[in-house]
Write an enzyme that holds these catalytic residues in place. Structure first.
Site, short mmCIF file in Angstrom:
data_model
loop_
_atom_site.label_atom_id
_atom_site.label_comp_id
_atom_site.label_asym_id
_atom_site.label_seq_id
_atom_site.Cartn_x
_atom_site.Cartn_y
_atom_site.Cartn_z
N HIS A 34 0.84 -1.21 0.00
CA HIS A 34 0.00 0.00 0.00
C HIS A 34 0.87 1.25 0.00
O HIS A 34 0.57 2.23 -0.68
CB HIS A 34 -0.89 0.04 1.25
N GLN A 58 -17.45 -8.12 -1.64
CA GLN A 58 -16.47 -8.81 -2.50
C GLN A 58 -15.96 -10.09 -1.86
O GLN A 58 -15.04 -10.72 -2.38
CB GLN A 58 -15.33 -7.87 -2.90
O1 PAF Z 1 -7.60 -4.33 -3.51
C1 PAF Z 1 -8.32 -3.98 -2.56
O2 PAF Z 1 -7.86 -3.68 -1.47
C2 PAF Z 1 -9.83 -3.96 -2.75
O3 PAF Z 1 -10.24 -4.95 -3.62
C3 PAF Z 1 -10.36 -2.57 -3.19
C4 PAF Z 1 -9.79 -2.17 -4.55
C5 PAF Z 1 -9.99 -1.52 -2.16
C6 PAF Z 1 -11.88 -2.63 -3.33
O4 PAF Z 1 -12.49 -3.00 -2.14
#
Ligand code: PAF
Length: 276
Positions: A34, A58
């Site tokens: 990140h 998700q």
């Molecule tokens: O990659 C991630 O952390 C997630 O899939 C995202 C892009 C923040 C969407 O929830």
């Protein structure tokens, strides 16, 4: 650094900006992967927004939504040090109020690889990313190559829906064993973490075999599988050698190819890929 968990406050902050911000969407529990996105975005934008939202839609019903690692306080400390301007960390009810029932479905790309193994996953990803884009209205957004298919799906959505947002995809960050950084690595025991290093080794093997002249994708996939099977703690979900644009499987490698895999290490499912 300003922090809010409310959409209306975020929109107020966004409307006070004189130019579109950069956005790094995350699910929190931040790691160096990140940070590489945040630092690149920081260099390119006067204003930088980071979102932290563990998106329930998700995750499949049997997946790790309820155990997904979270530590907002630690994340906020990190983001402050990185000079992030605005952090948006909404609760699920803020993003999905009662009665919410509009979904984004990207087509063929989402039915392959992760989409095949995790039905509904990309519908959840595309929907939340579209919502974040509409709320934050960034000029650019930053994603990691580790989630190569996710990056392709988001780029496709942005193109097909004429959203006018630049999508930047930055290289996978790895630890010293080659293991791709992921918030899910925290689930691994020391033994499992050592075993998981076989994933990158198998991707490197694919690259070596291709460099040595092997162009039959199934031969390369078989040798990767054999290597992974030498590590008893690791169970392969899929190995793919596909077009980096369409994700259609290749029989013969005659140009750039995305070599990707998913595997279980105990109860933890990890993904990784390289471009050859
Ligand atoms: O990659 C991630 O952390 C997630 O899939 C995202 C892009 C923040 C969407 O929830």
């Amino acid at each position: 650094m300003k922090f809010t968990n409310e959409i209306n406050k975020l929109i107020g902050l966004r409307n006070s900006l004189t130019e579109p911000p950069g956005l790094v969407p995350t699910m929190g529990y931040l790691h160096d992967g990140h940070l590489s996105l945040i630092r690149e975005a920081r260099k390119r934008h006067r204003m930088l927004v980071v979102s932290i939202f563990v998106n329930p839609h998700q995750f499949g019903p049997k997946e790790d939504y309820h155990n997904y690692p979270q530590n907002l306080e630690r994340d906020l400390d990190i983001l402050k040090q990185e000079n992030v301007d605005i952090v948006f960390a909404p609760a699920p009810e803020e993003i999905y109020p009662e009665g919410f029932d509009t979904w984004v479905e990207v087509g063929d790309l989402t039915r392959r690889l992760e989409g095949f193994s995790r039905p509904g996953h990309f519908k959840g990803v595309a929907t939340v990313v579209l919502k974040l884009f509409n709320i934050i209205r960034p000029g650019s957004a930053y994603f990691g190559q580790k989630d190569a298919q996710q990056a392709l799906v988001i780029q496709k959505m942005v193109t097909d829906l004429n959203m006018g947002i630049d999508i930047h995809v930055l290289p996978t960050v790895r630890d010293s064993s080659g293991l791709a950084l992921s918030s899910r690595n925290v689930y691994l025991s020391v033994k499992e973490k050592n075993a998981a290093a076989i994933l990158k080794k198998s991707l490197d093997l694919a690259s070596e075999r291709y460099q040595a002249g092997e162009i039959d994708a199934s031969v390369i996939k078989d040798s990767m599988l054999e290597l992974i099977q030498s590590e008893p703690l690791v169970k392969t979900d899929y190995i793919s050698i596909a077009s980096p644009q369409t994700l259609h499987e290749l029989e013969t490698i005659s140009g750039p190819a995305l070599v990707s895999l998913a595997a279980w290490i105990g109860k933890t499912r990890l993904i990784d890929n390289i471009l050859i």
